[in-house]
Structure formats: structure tokens, C-alpha cells
Enzyme design. Structure first.
Site, PDB file in Angstrom:
ATOM      1  N   HIS A 137     -19.284  64.010  15.219  1.00 21.85           N
ATOM      2  CA  HIS A 137     -19.505  65.432  14.962  1.00 21.85           C
ATOM      3  C   HIS A 137     -19.497  65.722  13.469  1.00 21.85           C
ATOM      4  O   HIS A 137     -19.054  64.914  12.652  1.00 21.85           O
ATOM      5  CB  HIS A 137     -18.446  66.290  15.662  1.00 21.85           C
ATOM      6  CG  HIS A 137     -17.056  66.106  15.107  1.00 21.85           C
ATOM      7  ND1 HIS A 137     -16.282  64.998  15.380  1.00 21.85           N
ATOM      8  CD2 HIS A 137     -16.303  66.894  14.304  1.00 21.85           C
ATOM      9  CE1 HIS A 137     -15.119  65.114  14.770  1.00 21.85           C
ATOM     10  NE2 HIS A 137     -15.104  66.255  14.099  1.00 21.85           N
ATOM     11  N   ASP A 139     -18.072  68.799  10.980  1.00 24.42           N
ATOM     12  CA  ASP A 139     -17.127  69.908  11.022  1.00 24.42           C
ATOM     13  C   ASP A 139     -17.833  71.247  10.781  1.00 24.42           C
ATOM     14  O   ASP A 139     -18.654  71.385   9.868  1.00 24.42           O
ATOM     15  CB  ASP A 139     -16.040  69.737   9.953  1.00 24.42           C
ATOM     16  CG  ASP A 139     -15.057  68.628  10.304  1.00 24.42           C
ATOM     17  OD1 ASP A 139     -14.920  68.305  11.496  1.00 24.42           O
ATOM     18  OD2 ASP A 139     -14.420  68.089   9.367  1.00 24.42           O
ATOM     19  N   HIS A 287     -18.503  62.196  11.597  1.00 21.77           N
ATOM     20  CA  HIS A 287     -17.342  61.317  11.673  1.00 21.77           C
ATOM     21  C   HIS A 287     -16.795  61.270  13.093  1.00 21.77           C
ATOM     22  O   HIS A 287     -17.114  62.117  13.939  1.00 21.77           O
ATOM     23  CB  HIS A 287     -16.257  61.726  10.672  1.00 21.77           C
ATOM     24  CG  HIS A 287     -15.776  63.127  10.817  1.00 21.77           C
ATOM     25  ND1 HIS A 287     -16.497  64.227  10.382  1.00 21.77           N
ATOM     26  CD2 HIS A 287     -14.642  63.646  11.368  1.00 21.77           C
ATOM     27  CE1 HIS A 287     -15.834  65.337  10.631  1.00 21.77           C
ATOM     28  NE2 HIS A 287     -14.704  65.018  11.254  1.00 21.77           N
ATOM     29  N   ARG A 302      -5.652  68.394   7.021  1.00 25.59           N
ATOM     30  CA  ARG A 302      -7.050  68.515   6.605  1.00 25.59           C
ATOM     31  C   ARG A 302      -7.322  69.850   5.947  1.00 25.59           C
ATOM     32  O   ARG A 302      -6.790  70.892   6.350  1.00 25.59           O
ATOM     33  CB  ARG A 302      -7.967  68.369   7.831  1.00 25.59           C
ATOM     34  CG  ARG A 302      -9.426  68.092   7.461  1.00 25.59           C
ATOM     35  CD  ARG A 302     -10.358  68.528   8.562  1.00 25.59           C
ATOM     36  NE  ARG A 302     -10.466  69.988   8.625  1.00 25.59           N
ATOM     37  CZ  ARG A 302     -11.371  70.628   9.363  1.00 25.59           C
ATOM     38  NH1 ARG A 302     -12.202  69.967  10.110  1.00 25.59           N
ATOM     39  NH2 ARG A 302     -11.412  71.960   9.348  1.00 25.59           N
TER      40      ARG A 302
END
Length: 311
Positions: A137, A139, A287, A302
Site C-alpha cells: 500500500h 500511505d 510498502h 511513524r
């Protein structure tokens, strides 16, 4: 005795004879056409593959980041698309914010749990909460301005497993057949959080989130906002359909396009250690967080970097 004439037998095509099959080399360019490799005076660059992903050394990210170092970091990420740092002892959420600020302000994910530091999301998995990010996917593609990048730091890592993989979606585009490139040129696709994040909500929660996060459209092929390089921009959890195609055409074409991230030549894999950090270009890559460490504990923090409109 006379020889008996035989007709060649037409063997059936093998089951795996799909468009993904490829023999020989692929086009794996690190840079956009005409771009020159960067020269670095403050960073040590150790490539993980010849075209994609590098470990950067010679820098202590707990110290203030001056403009000269910031510019080298920007050039390194533009060239390698995902960069890694190891041994950053004492690296805190505040240092992480300072590092992400090299590229832009933070962009919170509306579905991630927050920490005590604004803009930082904590992803904690253990025996009670298994990892669920194991799908290729990009982000925030469900946002009008998807995240430009992300900065991820390892807070606690399992004894084994828990690696992350990235795929170079510029290389994925470069290697599409010419007729397929022509077919997708100018097409747009709908991106939506509902099929993934919405599966964890009831109808009332879905309706509340939908008010703030409607469906959005992005080009199937984008020009990277900083490098100008053409990049394939569809992903499995968030891209729901291509505008203007029938349901049958959508399924056939989307299946083919999202599978491109799974080709090993486009990928790099990183093994997390304590005090490791990854920074990736979220427009140029996808990723996959490998969920092979359950029930061990894995804690990551993150920051997503605010994006810009894609064209």
C-alpha cells in the site's frame, strides 16, 4: 520400415503464463531521464540494491540538522526513494519530528492511535494485537493530498522477523508494456478508506468519518511532484476502481496493476534493529510490513509528511 509422420503436439499454456512472467533483465533506473547522481559530503551512502534503497551513515540525527545536511537528505531520498539509518541512539519523537521537517510538516493519520507528541502515531503489536499492515500500500492515498513521505522509527523490535519491504513504483511503471502504458495514460482512479479501515467500524462510525473523508480521485500514473518521474499510483487496499471502465475491465486492469508491486526486482527489504529509522518517498513507493513475528512484540512510531495535489 517407413518413418511415421507426426504432427507436433500443441501443449497447453502453463497455468502461470501470466503477464507478470518475465525472463531476463528489467529496466531498473535509479534516476529520472536526464538526472545526475547526487554527490554527498556529509552523508555516506551504502546502496541496498543498485537502483533502490540505501543506508545512510556518517550522521547523528540527534543533533540539529543544518540546511546543508537537510539538502543532502532531500537529494538522497529523491534518488534512492527509501533511505535507512542505523545506530541512532537516543533518537526521540522530537528528533523524529525534526527529521521529518526536512521534507515538510506532519500529516496525522485519522485512523492511527496517537502518542503524547503531536503528529506521531504509535503502532504497537504483540500477542494481544497482531499486525495487520501486511498488504502492499501507499500511505494516505485516500486523501486529497496524499502523504509525501513517512518517517518510521523502531521503538521495540522482535528477536526475529518483523521486516518491512518497499517497492519502487517508478520502476514498475517503466517496465509496463508500451500498449499498457498507452491504455492507462490519462486515466484516473478512485481511492477510498472504507474497504480497509471501514471494515473495523460500525455504520454510524463509517458515516461520521465519511463526512470528513470522502472518496478522492488520483491519476493512475502520476508525475512525481519533486522529480517529475512517471510513477504507477494504484494500490490494493485503497484504490477501488478506475473511472470510466466497466466492472469487468476494472477487475482485470486493477489486478494487473496492483500486482506490479510484488515483483522482486522492484523491491528492497529492511531488517529492523533497535535505533533504526526509515524515511520513504510515499508517492514513488509502496510498502509491506511483514507479519511473521506474532506473538512477539513490535513497537514502531511513524510520522507522515504532508502531501501536495497529484497530477
Amino acid at each position: 520400415m517407413h518413418a511415421v509422420a507426426t504432427t507436433p503436439v500443441a501443449h497447453p499454456r502453463p497455468v502461470l503464463d501470466k503477464p507478470l512472467m518475465h525472463y531476463g533483465s528489467r529496466v531498473l533506473d535509479r534516476l529520472a531521464p536526464g538526472a545526475e547522481p547526487s554527490r554527498h559530503e556529509l552523508l555516506e551512502v551504502r546502496p541496498l540494491t543498485p537502483h533502490f534503497g540505501a543506508v545512510l551513515g556518517g550522521v547523528d540525527l540527534t543533533r540539529p540538522i543544518g540546511e546543508a545536511l537537510a539538502e543532502e537528505l532531500r537529494r538522497a531520498l529523491a534518488e534512492w526513494k527509501v533511505v535507512f539509518f542505523r545506530g541512532q541512539h537516543g533518537f526521540t519523537a522530537e528528533h523524529q519530528l525534526a527529521l521529518s521537517a526536512v521534507w515538510g510538516p506532519p500529516e496525522p493519520n485519522p485512523f492511527f492511535p496517537r502518542t503524547g507528541t503531536a503528529g506521531v502515531s504509535r503502532l504497537a503489536k504483540d500477542a494481544k494485537a497482531a499486525g495487520n499492515k501486511n498488504i502492499w500500500h501507499s500511505d494516505h492515498s485516500f486523501m486529497v493530498n496524499p502523504a509525501l513521505g513517512s518517517v518510521l522509527r523502531a521503538v521495540e523490535v522482535p528477536a526475529a522477523g518483523g521486516d518491512t519491504m518497499w517497492a519502487d513504483m517508478a520502476a514498475a511503471y517503466d517496465n509496463l508494456p508500451a500498449d499498457l502504458k498507452e491504455r492507462i495514460d490519462g486515466l484516473t482512479a478512485v481511492h477510498d478508506w472504507l474497504p480497509s479501515w471501514g471494515a473495523l467500524m460500525n455504520e454510524e462510525q463509517q458515516a461520521a468519518f465519511r463526512l470528513q473523508w470522502p472518496q478522492v480521485e488520483h491519476p493512475v500514473v502520476v508525475r512525481h511532484p519533486r522529480t517529475g518521474r512517471r510513477t504507477l499510483y494504484v494500490n490494493e487496499p485503497f484504490t477501488t476502481r478506475i473511472v470510466g471502465l466497466s466492472a469487468e475491465e476494472n477487475r482485470e486492469l486493477l489486478d494487473l496493476l496492483v500486482l506490479q508491486a510484488r515483483i522482486p526486482e522492484y523491491q528492497v527489504r529492511f531488517h529492523w534493529e533497535p535505533d533504526s529509522i526509515a524515511v520513504w518517498d510515499n508517492i514513488a513507493t509502496q510498502h509491506y510490513a511483514i507479519n511473521d513475528y506474532f506473538p512477539q512484540r513490535r513497537v514502531m512510531e511513524r510520522i507522515a509528511i504532508a502531501g501536495v495535489p497529484l497530477s
